[in-house]
Design a protein around this motif. Structure first.
Motif, PDB file in Angstrom:
ATOM      1  N   GLU A 151       0.836  -1.212   0.000  1.00 30.15           N
ATOM      2  CA  GLU A 151       0.000   0.000   0.000  1.00 30.15           C
ATOM      3  C   GLU A 151       0.870   1.262   0.000  1.00 30.15           C
ATOM      4  O   GLU A 151       0.590   2.208  -0.735  1.00 30.15           O
ATOM      5  CB  GLU A 151      -0.931  -0.001   1.208  1.00 30.15           C
ATOM      6  CG  GLU A 151      -2.042  -1.016   1.120  1.00 30.15           C
ATOM      7  CD  GLU A 151      -2.842  -1.130   2.408  1.00 30.15           C
ATOM      8  OE1 GLU A 151      -2.763  -0.232   3.262  1.00 30.15           O
ATOM      9  OE2 GLU A 151      -3.552  -2.140   2.543  1.00 30.15           O
ATOM     10  N   THR A 152       1.901   1.269   0.819  1.00 27.86           N
ATOM     11  CA  THR A 152       2.808   2.413   0.882  1.00 27.86           C
ATOM     12  C   THR A 152       3.512   2.619  -0.460  1.00 27.86           C
ATOM     13  O   THR A 152       3.615   3.742  -0.957  1.00 27.86           O
ATOM     14  CB  THR A 152       3.851   2.211   2.000  1.00 27.86           C
ATOM     15  OG1 THR A 152       3.156   2.038   3.238  1.00 27.86           O
ATOM     16  CG2 THR A 152       4.794   3.383   2.110  1.00 27.86           C
ATOM     17  N   PHE A 153       3.975   1.523  -1.039  1.00 31.56           N
ATOM     18  CA  PHE A 153       4.628   1.577  -2.348  1.00 31.56           C
ATOM     19  C   PHE A 153       3.678   2.151  -3.407  1.00 31.56           C
ATOM     20  O   PHE A 153       4.052   3.048  -4.160  1.00 31.56           O
ATOM     21  CB  PHE A 153       5.091   0.168  -2.740  1.00 31.56           C
ATOM     22  CG  PHE A 153       5.415  -0.001  -4.186  1.00 31.56           C
ATOM     23  CD1 PHE A 153       6.594   0.509  -4.713  1.00 31.56           C
ATOM     24  CD2 PHE A 153       4.546  -0.685  -5.035  1.00 31.56           C
ATOM     25  CE1 PHE A 153       6.899   0.347  -6.060  1.00 31.56           C
ATOM     26  CE2 PHE A 153       4.845  -0.852  -6.372  1.00 31.56           C
ATOM     27  CZ  PHE A 153       6.015  -0.333  -6.887  1.00 31.56           C
ATOM     28  N   CYS A 154       2.466   1.647  -3.467  1.00 33.33           N
ATOM     29  CA  CYS A 154       1.485   2.115  -4.465  1.00 33.33           C
ATOM     30  C   CYS A 154       1.131   3.582  -4.262  1.00 33.33           C
ATOM     31  O   CYS A 154       1.050   4.348  -5.234  1.00 33.33           O
ATOM     32  CB  CYS A 154       0.219   1.263  -4.420  1.00 33.33           C
ATOM     33  SG  CYS A 154       0.486  -0.407  -5.010  1.00 33.33           S
ATOM     34  N   ASP A 155       0.941   3.978  -2.994  1.00 40.15           N
ATOM     35  CA  ASP A 155       0.644   5.387  -2.707  1.00 40.15           C
ATOM     36  C   ASP A 155       1.781   6.283  -3.183  1.00 40.15           C
ATOM     37  O   ASP A 155       1.557   7.310  -3.817  1.00 40.15           O
ATOM     38  CB  ASP A 155       0.414   5.610  -1.207  1.00 40.15           C
ATOM     39  CG  ASP A 155      -0.910   5.059  -0.720  1.00 40.15           C
ATOM     40  OD1 ASP A 155      -1.794   4.765  -1.558  1.00 40.15           O
ATOM     41  OD2 ASP A 155      -1.060   4.913   0.507  1.00 40.15           O
ATOM     42  N   LEU A 165       4.145   5.596  -5.432  1.00 39.07           N
ATOM     43  CA  LEU A 165       4.292   5.528  -6.881  1.00 39.07           C
ATOM     44  C   LEU A 165       3.248   6.393  -7.586  1.00 39.07           C
ATOM     45  O   LEU A 165       3.578   7.161  -8.487  1.00 39.07           O
ATOM     46  CB  LEU A 165       4.173   4.079  -7.360  1.00 39.07           C
ATOM     47  CG  LEU A 165       4.388   3.832  -8.850  1.00 39.07           C
ATOM     48  CD1 LEU A 165       5.818   4.172  -9.255  1.00 39.07           C
ATOM     49  CD2 LEU A 165       4.090   2.375  -9.170  1.00 39.07           C
ATOM     50  N   THR A 166       2.001   6.291  -7.152  1.00 39.86           N
ATOM     51  CA  THR A 166       0.934   7.037  -7.820  1.00 39.86           C
ATOM     52  C   THR A 166       0.933   8.515  -7.445  1.00 39.86           C
ATOM     53  O   THR A 166       0.538   9.354  -8.241  1.00 39.86           O
ATOM     54  CB  THR A 166      -0.446   6.417  -7.532  1.00 39.86           C
ATOM     55  OG1 THR A 166      -0.670   6.374  -6.127  1.00 39.86           O
ATOM     56  CG2 THR A 166      -0.536   5.013  -8.108  1.00 39.86           C
ATOM     57  N   VAL A 207       6.642  -4.366 -12.093  1.00 36.51           N
ATOM     58  CA  VAL A 207       5.585  -3.385 -12.298  1.00 36.51           C
ATOM     59  C   VAL A 207       6.048  -2.386 -13.358  1.00 36.51           C
ATOM     60  O   VAL A 207       7.134  -1.807 -13.245  1.00 36.51           O
ATOM     61  CB  VAL A 207       5.251  -2.627 -10.991  1.00 36.51           C
ATOM     62  CG1 VAL A 207       4.186  -1.570 -11.231  1.00 36.51           C
ATOM     63  CG2 VAL A 207       4.830  -3.597  -9.894  1.00 36.51           C
ATOM     64  N   VAL A 208       5.230  -2.235 -14.383  1.00 39.58           N
ATOM     65  CA  VAL A 208       5.482  -1.234 -15.412  1.00 39.58           C
ATOM     66  C   VAL A 208       4.458  -0.132 -15.177  1.00 39.58           C
ATOM     67  O   VAL A 208       3.266  -0.315 -15.399  1.00 39.58           O
ATOM     68  CB  VAL A 208       5.325  -1.825 -16.830  1.00 39.58           C
ATOM     69  CG1 VAL A 208       5.621  -0.759 -17.875  1.00 39.58           C
ATOM     70  CG2 VAL A 208       6.226  -3.030 -17.013  1.00 39.58           C
ATOM     71  N   TRP A 209       4.917   1.000 -14.653  1.00 38.66           N
ATOM     72  CA  TRP A 209       4.043   2.127 -14.320  1.00 38.66           C
ATOM     73  C   TRP A 209       4.154   3.162 -15.437  1.00 38.66           C
ATOM     74  O   TRP A 209       5.177   3.835 -15.584  1.00 38.66           O
ATOM     75  CB  TRP A 209       4.442   2.712 -12.970  1.00 38.66           C
ATOM     76  CG  TRP A 209       3.704   3.955 -12.596  1.00 38.66           C
ATOM     77  CD1 TRP A 209       4.243   5.215 -12.475  1.00 38.66           C
ATOM     78  CD2 TRP A 209       2.317   4.095 -12.287  1.00 38.66           C
ATOM     79  NE1 TRP A 209       3.263   6.106 -12.113  1.00 38.66           N
ATOM     80  CE2 TRP A 209       2.064   5.447 -11.993  1.00 38.66           C
ATOM     81  CE3 TRP A 209       1.246   3.198 -12.246  1.00 38.66           C
ATOM     82  CZ2 TRP A 209       0.815   5.931 -11.650  1.00 38.66           C
ATOM     83  CZ3 TRP A 209      -0.007   3.669 -11.894  1.00 38.66           C
ATOM     84  CH2 TRP A 209      -0.219   5.022 -11.602  1.00 38.66           C
ATOM     85  N   ILE A 210       3.107   3.243 -16.242  1.00 34.80           N
ATOM     86  CA  ILE A 210       3.041   4.227 -17.329  1.00 34.80           C
ATOM     87  C   ILE A 210       1.704   4.948 -17.183  1.00 34.80           C
ATOM     88  O   ILE A 210       0.702   4.562 -17.784  1.00 34.80           O
ATOM     89  CB  ILE A 210       3.187   3.560 -18.716  1.00 34.80           C
ATOM     90  CG1 ILE A 210       4.510   2.782 -18.792  1.00 34.80           C
ATOM     91  CG2 ILE A 210       3.106   4.605 -19.826  1.00 34.80           C
ATOM     92  CD1 ILE A 210       4.755   2.065 -20.101  1.00 34.80           C
ATOM     93  N   ASP A 258      -3.057   3.410 -13.884  1.00 38.01           N
ATOM     94  CA  ASP A 258      -3.693   4.139 -12.782  1.00 38.01           C
ATOM     95  C   ASP A 258      -3.687   3.254 -11.540  1.00 38.01           C
ATOM     96  O   ASP A 258      -3.373   2.068 -11.606  1.00 38.01           O
ATOM     97  CB  ASP A 258      -5.108   4.613 -13.141  1.00 38.01           C
ATOM     98  CG  ASP A 258      -6.079   3.480 -13.412  1.00 38.01           C
ATOM     99  OD1 ASP A 258      -6.046   2.460 -12.700  1.00 38.01           O
ATOM    100  OD2 ASP A 258      -6.886   3.614 -14.352  1.00 38.01           O
ATOM    101  N   SER A 259      -4.046   3.821 -10.407  1.00 35.20           N
ATOM    102  CA  SER A 259      -3.943   3.112  -9.127  1.00 35.20           C
ATOM    103  C   SER A 259      -4.852   1.885  -9.033  1.00 35.20           C
ATOM    104  O   SER A 259      -4.530   0.934  -8.334  1.00 35.20           O
ATOM    105  CB  SER A 259      -4.220   4.065  -7.966  1.00 35.20           C
ATOM    106  OG  SER A 259      -5.519   4.611  -8.084  1.00 35.20           O
TER     107      SER A 259
END
Length: 158
Positions: A61-65, A67-68, A102-105, A139-140
């Motif tokens: 959750e911390t990582f996703c928050d 990152l986004t 994870v590919v964050w685009i 997106d998240s």
């Protein structure tokens, strides 16, 4: 080297291998800088008091928050050391550990960066041996725990 001309920095491979073998790193994020995929951030594992899955959920959750929020307009590649419980037919649950890519685009990134990250993805994937699942997110919502665990369960590596 990819068709985009981007290459992976050797130090990134070394740190990934340390992560894979040492199990002391929770995640590594990578960015493209000056035609090279380099490390952007390394985060160690938090102590979850022996319960890998409970601590992992908080870390995810911390990582996703982060990152986004921090990368809402910036593309990134990430490797996360993910733990989850898998029910078994016999008594108890089995803990599964998976290195997920994870590919964050994000939709909000500029078109040039989106194209560069999409065309350079194979360069990093082919050199980071041992990845069990891949998440491509814009997106998240695509980073939800349910989505990640579904990808891990369907992975051929497990």
């Amino acid at each position: 080297m990819t068709s985009s001309g981007v290459k992976l920095n050797p130090q990134a491979v070394e740190r990934f291998n340390e992560m894979k073998l040492g199990h002391k790193t929770q995640y590594i994020t990578f960015k493209i800088e000056s035609g090279e995929i380099v490390i952007s951030e390394i985060c160690g594992k938090a102590d979850a008091g022996g319960d890998k899955c409970a601590g992992n959920a908080t870390q995810w959750e911390t990582f996703c928050d982060k990152l986004t929020r921090d990368g809402q307009n910036e593309c990134r590649y990430c490797v996360f050391d993910y733990y989850m419980e898998q029910p078994q037919q016999a008594a108890g649950n089995r803990v599964i550990e998976a290195l997920i890519f994870v590919v964050w685009i994000p939709d909000t990134a500029n078109v040039r960066d989106k194209m560069l990250y999409a065309s350079s993805k194979d360069e990093i994937k082919k050199k980071l041996l041992g990845l069990q699942a891949e998440i491509q997110a814009t997106d998240s919502d695509e980073l939800s725990k349910e989505t990640v665990e579904s990808k891990i369960r369907s992975s051929k590596s497990l």
